[in-house]
Motif scaffolding. Structure first.
Motif, short mmCIF file in Angstrom:
data_model
loop_
_atom_site.label_atom_id
_atom_site.label_comp_id
_atom_site.label_asym_id
_atom_site.label_seq_id
_atom_site.Cartn_x
_atom_site.Cartn_y
_atom_site.Cartn_z
N PRO A 1 0.84 -1.20 0.00
CA PRO A 1 0.00 0.00 0.00
C PRO A 1 0.88 1.26 0.00
O PRO A 1 1.75 1.40 0.86
CB PRO A 1 -0.80 -0.10 1.31
N ARG B 1 0.15 5.11 -0.08
CA ARG B 1 -0.78 6.24 -0.06
C ARG B 1 0.00 7.53 -0.28
O ARG B 1 1.11 7.70 0.23
CB ARG B 1 -1.49 6.27 1.30
N SER C 1 -1.02 -0.71 -4.35
CA SER C 1 -2.30 -0.02 -4.27
C SER C 1 -1.99 1.44 -3.92
O SER C 1 -1.40 1.72 -2.88
CB SER C 1 -3.17 -0.64 -3.16
N ASP D 1 -3.34 5.79 -4.45
CA ASP D 1 -4.30 6.81 -4.86
C ASP D 1 -3.61 7.96 -5.58
O ASP D 1 -4.25 8.91 -5.99
CB ASP D 1 -5.00 7.37 -3.61
N ARG E 1 -6.35 2.93 -5.94
CA ARG E 1 -7.03 2.89 -4.66
C ARG E 1 -8.11 3.97 -4.60
O ARG E 1 -7.81 5.15 -4.79
CB ARG E 1 -6.04 3.11 -3.52
N TYR F 1 -10.34 4.74 0.72
CA TYR F 1 -9.31 3.86 1.32
C TYR F 1 -7.95 4.55 1.40
O TYR F 1 -6.94 3.90 1.66
CB TYR F 1 -9.19 2.57 0.52
N VAL G 1 -7.67 -1.65 2.68
CA VAL G 1 -6.94 -1.75 1.41
C VAL G 1 -6.81 -3.22 1.00
O VAL G 1 -6.99 -3.56 -0.17
CB VAL G 1 -5.55 -1.08 1.54
N HIS H 1 -10.19 -4.39 -0.27
CA HIS H 1 -10.42 -3.86 -1.62
C HIS H 1 -9.64 -4.69 -2.64
O HIS H 1 -10.12 -4.98 -3.74
CB HIS H 1 -9.98 -2.39 -1.69
#
Length: 194
Positions: free
Chosen positions: A8, A10, A49, A51, A71, A75, A85, A88
């Motif tokens: 993940p 972000r 993942s 965004d 993403r 999330y 996450v 998802h």
């Protein structure tokens, strides 16, 4: 048994904005764990993942064959959990085991992941966490000891210490994630790493 890795990444970190792509020893921070995951023999494919288009571009620029998952905004908030996450991700790719790796563990090596996955299989685990042994004496807020008796204070070299979850990675069976909606459940094991 299909094993996928999920990292993940972000973009909206408040403490250090876009920390996952900040340079560390000549590479973006995320490159260290992405290289380890893609080099691990027991991992079939690696996914990120994110965004953030800038993070996605950096990941693609590493040319490691990592697959990107967009993403959704819900999330990628400060309140969104890693489990959200992971859940998802379930709809994005088929797998039996998921290795969730935190980008903030640049010392992680492919050998650490392969060792953990071998242990996962040998011990027939449902989930596994990475940990580090610390030989510190811990206390509660009310000044009561957590992990030793002050009247029989051990020498550090005689003290087994306490295992601390370090968050470098987790391994989770899909069925456990679906059933418990948590990265840890069922028969839990650990693997000690830095």
């Amino acid at each position: 048994m299909k094993t996928l890795a999920l990292i993940p990444l972000r973009g909206g970190s408040k403490s250090i904005p876009k920390k996952n792509i900040k340079p560390l020893a000549g590479k973006p921070l995320c490159a260290w764990v992405l290289e380890a995951a893609t080099a691990a023999e027991r991992i079939d494919a690696v996914y990120v993942s994110t965004d953030c288009p800038e993070i996605a571009a950096v990941v693609q620029g590493l040319n490691l064959g990592v697959q990107l998952i967009e993403r959704p905004a819900e999330y990628a908030t400060d309140e969104a959990s890693t489990e959200a996450v992971m859940l998802h991700f379930i709809a994005q790719a088929p797998f039996e085991r998921l290795v969730t790796i935190q980008a903030t563990s640049p010392q992680l090596r492919a050998a650490d992941l392969d060792t953990a996955l071998a242990r996962f299989d040998q011990e027939r685990l449902d989930s596994l966490l990475s940990a580090v042994r610390t030989k510190r004496f811990f206390w509660h807020d009310d000044a009561t000891p957590i992990n030793y008796d002050p009247l029989q204070r051990p020498r550090r070299q005689d003290f087994p210490g306490t295992l601390m979850e370090n968050g470098a990675f987790y391994i989770t069976r899909r069925a456990i994630l679906e059933r418990h909606r948590c990265r840890l459940g069922g028969r839990i094991g650990r693997c000690d790493v830095l």
